[in-house]
Design an enzyme around this catalytic site. Structure first.
Site, PDB file in Angstrom:
ATOM      1  N   ARG A  93     -10.225 -11.402   1.278  1.00  0.00           N
ATOM      2  CA  ARG A  93     -11.097 -12.397   0.645  1.00  0.00           C
ATOM      3  C   ARG A  93     -10.442 -13.779   0.655  1.00  0.00           C
ATOM      4  O   ARG A  93     -11.121 -14.799   0.652  1.00  0.00           O
ATOM      5  CB  ARG A  93     -11.465 -11.947  -0.775  1.00  0.00           C
ATOM      6  CG  ARG A  93     -10.303 -11.732  -1.682  1.00  0.00           C
ATOM      7  CD  ARG A  93     -10.645 -10.926  -2.931  1.00  0.00           C
ATOM      8  NE  ARG A  93     -10.746  -9.489  -2.680  1.00  0.00           N
ATOM      9  CZ  ARG A  93     -11.090  -8.589  -3.591  1.00  0.00           C
ATOM     10  NH1 ARG A  93     -11.361  -8.969  -4.823  1.00  0.00           N
ATOM     11  NH2 ARG A  93     -11.158  -7.313  -3.279  1.00  0.00           N
ATOM     12  N   LYS A 128       0.845  -1.201   0.000  1.00  0.00           N
ATOM     13  CA  LYS A 128       0.000   0.000   0.000  1.00  0.00           C
ATOM     14  C   LYS A 128       0.876   1.244   0.000  1.00  0.00           C
ATOM     15  O   LYS A 128       1.919   1.256   0.653  1.00  0.00           O
ATOM     16  CB  LYS A 128      -0.867   0.026   1.281  1.00  0.00           C
ATOM     17  CG  LYS A 128      -2.056  -0.908   1.255  1.00  0.00           C
ATOM     18  CD  LYS A 128      -2.888  -0.748   2.516  1.00  0.00           C
ATOM     19  CE  LYS A 128      -4.013  -1.758   2.590  1.00  0.00           C
ATOM     20  NZ  LYS A 128      -5.045  -1.599   1.575  1.00  0.00           N
TER      21      LYS A 128
HETATM   22  N1  BES Z   1      -8.304  -3.800   3.976  1.00  0.00           N
HETATM   23  C1  BES Z   1      -8.427  -3.338   2.654  1.00  0.00           C
HETATM   24  C2  BES Z   1      -9.748  -2.602   2.399  1.00  0.00           C
HETATM   25  C3  BES Z   1      -9.931  -1.280   3.111  1.00  0.00           C
HETATM   26  C4  BES Z   1      -9.641  -0.095   2.475  1.00  0.00           C
HETATM   27  C5  BES Z   1     -10.485  -1.247   4.370  1.00  0.00           C
HETATM   28  C6  BES Z   1      -9.854   1.103   3.128  1.00  0.00           C
HETATM   29  C7  BES Z   1     -10.694  -0.059   5.020  1.00  0.00           C
HETATM   30  C8  BES Z   1     -10.393   1.122   4.406  1.00  0.00           C
HETATM   31  C9  BES Z   1      -8.396  -4.523   1.687  1.00  0.00           C
HETATM   32  O1  BES Z   1      -7.619  -5.602   2.071  1.00  0.00           O
HETATM   33  C10 BES Z   1      -7.790  -4.021   0.417  1.00  0.00           C
HETATM   34  O2  BES Z   1      -6.683  -3.595   0.450  1.00  0.00           O
HETATM   35  N2  BES Z   1      -8.563  -4.050  -0.656  1.00  0.00           N
HETATM   36  C11 BES Z   1      -8.144  -3.559  -1.910  1.00  0.00           C
HETATM   37  C12 BES Z   1      -8.656  -4.489  -2.960  1.00  0.00           C
HETATM   38  C13 BES Z   1      -8.054  -4.280  -4.315  1.00  0.00           C
HETATM   39  C14 BES Z   1      -6.593  -4.680  -4.329  1.00  0.00           C
HETATM   40  C15 BES Z   1      -8.834  -5.113  -5.325  1.00  0.00           C
HETATM   41  C16 BES Z   1      -8.729  -2.162  -2.102  1.00  0.00           C
HETATM   42  O3  BES Z   1      -9.826  -1.899  -1.645  1.00  0.00           O
HETATM   43  O4  BES Z   1      -8.050  -1.329  -2.694  1.00  0.00           O
HETATM   44 ZN    ZN Z   2      -5.558  -5.421   1.552  1.00  0.00          ZN
END
Ligand code: BES
Ligand code: ZN
Ligand code: ZN
Length: 488
Positions: free
Chosen positions: A333, A259
């Protein structure tokens, strides 16, 4: 905070501070005692507006109309206003004449406890709330048949659900270095002991035996080994069985699909789904509900390192489906896939709910304050919405469709862990999870994406800055609702 109900009129009740709620449209009415002072202080009686008249020992709070939702947030802002004042006791009327039901009392008690919440574990100077006693006068309830017992039950339910919410908030707010999978398991064990729950913790060896390879892959690069937690509330002769599955990423760095720094901050909150499941288990056991409730938590840390799982890997989930990893940040997921399979293998439930901070797309789509509800059964989804509303939580449905389903296709495996379109990310994540729900359970399952409301960095309504405990009251009320519907 101790609560007491009294049938004494408010003027005959002893307390250092009186709280008076002023409903907007009544404001000009002559019975508002301190009309002149309030006008001088330009108090408009807007929803959640407070005015503390020290010289009168009265706290006025504005309300748009009397409803449970307005009551909860008004009281929460009121109790925040008296923080760091020396008052030790409060008296307040029940305001039930307007609503004819005990839901307002429950919301009032929830407002006090939720509003008083403060997370100061890491502060050298602990914040002060001196309020010890709160007396609620049922005086204005006399138009109706006075049912003190029903009021007392509402009060107790309010205490239990609000304290369970605060329990969840504490876990979520705890830093990743103080709350990693083993600690999550310790918290669950402690809860099991105090609340008479069954508890089984799966460590890596057992997870391997259970073929939970996708969960193990996500966990691999962390020095903190994963755990799967199974808690159970098993009353005699239950009238239904509910399984709850929580995403417990004690930290989500994104893994090798790292991230950006701005997005990594607050990712300690990626354990919110799991923490909410623990909070619901606390509430249902204390409410002594005649429903068998199982809580499953996949507790994992998603990190980087030489042993990290990678984009391009193909993983085999517990149900045998193969998954092409294209983004290691879509890890929730993967953890849930195996945990959902395990939950369905262990328990044949009437309802299966998963709670997860699954996608940023949910936050983009419906805003920070709202949970996204997905699944195949309109009936169950509608019920979730109904109970969310009565708990004062925001939730909305997002629909599945077969075209978005196709965007998860993989060239080399059964499915990809991300979709090939940048649109509809909350829905495609929900569709991915649906691949791990057995056919016989399809209509029993609802997915709740709490990525928005679980953690917000400012105070809103009854919620403080940080963890809100989203989902605890909504799902506790859902489970209470099963009991009510069956006793009709
Ligand atoms: N934990 C995150 C989702 C999230 C984002 C929770 C902001 C709370 C606040 C999740 O694991 C994630 O990183 N999802 C990605 C998915 C993408 C790579 C398809 C996302 O939402 O960007
Ligand atoms: Zn994630
Ligand atoms: Zn995540």
């Amino acid at each position: 905070m101790n609560f007491e109900l009294t049938i004494n009129p408010i003027d005959k009740t002893e307390a250092q501070l009186e709280i008076i709620l002023v409903v907007d449209k009544d404001f000009d009415h002559r019975f508002v005692k301190d009309k002149e002072l309030l006008e001088k202080a330009s108090f408009k009686a807007e929803q959640d507006e407070t005015c503390l008249l020290i010289e009168r020992d009265r706290l006025y709070i504005g309300m748009e109309s009397i409803s449970s939702e307005n009551m909860r947030t008004a009281i929460a802002s009121g109790i925040r206003r008296v923080k760091s004042t020396p008052y030790k006791s409060i008296k307040i009327a029940s305001y039930m004449n307007h609503q004819k039901c005990t839901a307002v009392i429950r919301a009032m008690v929830e407002g006090f406890i939720l509003g008083a919440y403060n997370f100061d574990r890491y502060k050298s100077k602990k914040s002060e709330l001196n309020i010890e006693d709160i007396v609620i006068s049922l005086e204005d309830y006399r138009e109706f048949e006075l049912d003190i017992k029903a009021c007392a039950i509402a009060l107790e339910k309010g205490q239990i659900s609000a304290e369970a919410t605060n329990f969840t908030r504490d876990i979520v707010n705890t830093t990743p270095d103080d709350c990693y999978p083993k600690i999550m398991a310790d918290i669950a064990k402690k809860l099991a002991k105090s609340n008479n729950l069954e508890c089984h913790i799966l460590k890596p060896k057992e997870l391997k035996k259970e073929k939970m390879e996708t969960l193990l892959a996500v966990a691999r690069a962390s020095r903190h080994k994963p755990r799967v937690i199974h808690l159970a509330h098993k009353p005699k002769n239950p009238i239904a069985t509910v399984s709850l599955i929580g995403k417990g990423l004690t930290y989500d760095s994104g893994g090798l699909s790292l991230k950006p720094s701005d997005f990594m901050v607050t990712m300690k909150s990626d354990k919110s789904g799991a923490s909410t499941v623990l909070g619901i288990m606390k509430a249902v056991s204390e409410l002594n509900l005649p429903i068998e409730v199982h809580g499953f938590v996949g507790a994992v840390e998603n990190m980087i390192g030489g042993d990290a799982y990678k984009p391009d890997d193909v993983l085999v989930a517990k149900n045998g489906k193969t998954i092409e990893v294209r983004n290691t940040d879509a890890e929730g997921r993967l953890v849930l896939a195996d945990t959902l399979c395990y939950a369905q293998q262990e328990v044949k439930a009437d309802y299966i709910f998963d709670l997860a901070t699954l996608t940023g797309a949910s936050v983009v789509g419906v805003g920070q304050y709202t949970s996204s509800i997905m699944g195949f059964s309109d009936e169950v989804k509608e019920k979730v919405l109904k109970y969310a509303k009565s708990a004062g939580e925001f939730a909305t449905k997002l629909d599945f469709n077969r075209y978005l389903q196709k965007t998860l296709k993989s060239q080399i495996a059964d499915i990809c862990n991300i979709s090939n379109t940048r649109y509809g990310g909350a829905v495609t994540a929900g569709l991915f999870l649906s691949e791990f729900i057995d056919d016989e359970h399809k209509d029993k399952w609802v997915h709740i994406d709490i990525a928005g409301p679980a953690f917000v960095e400012h105070s809103w309504g009854e919620n403080p800055s940080g963890a809100s405990g989203a989902g605890v009251r909504m799902m506790t009320r859902f489970i209470e609702g099963i009991v009510r519907e069956n006793s009709k």
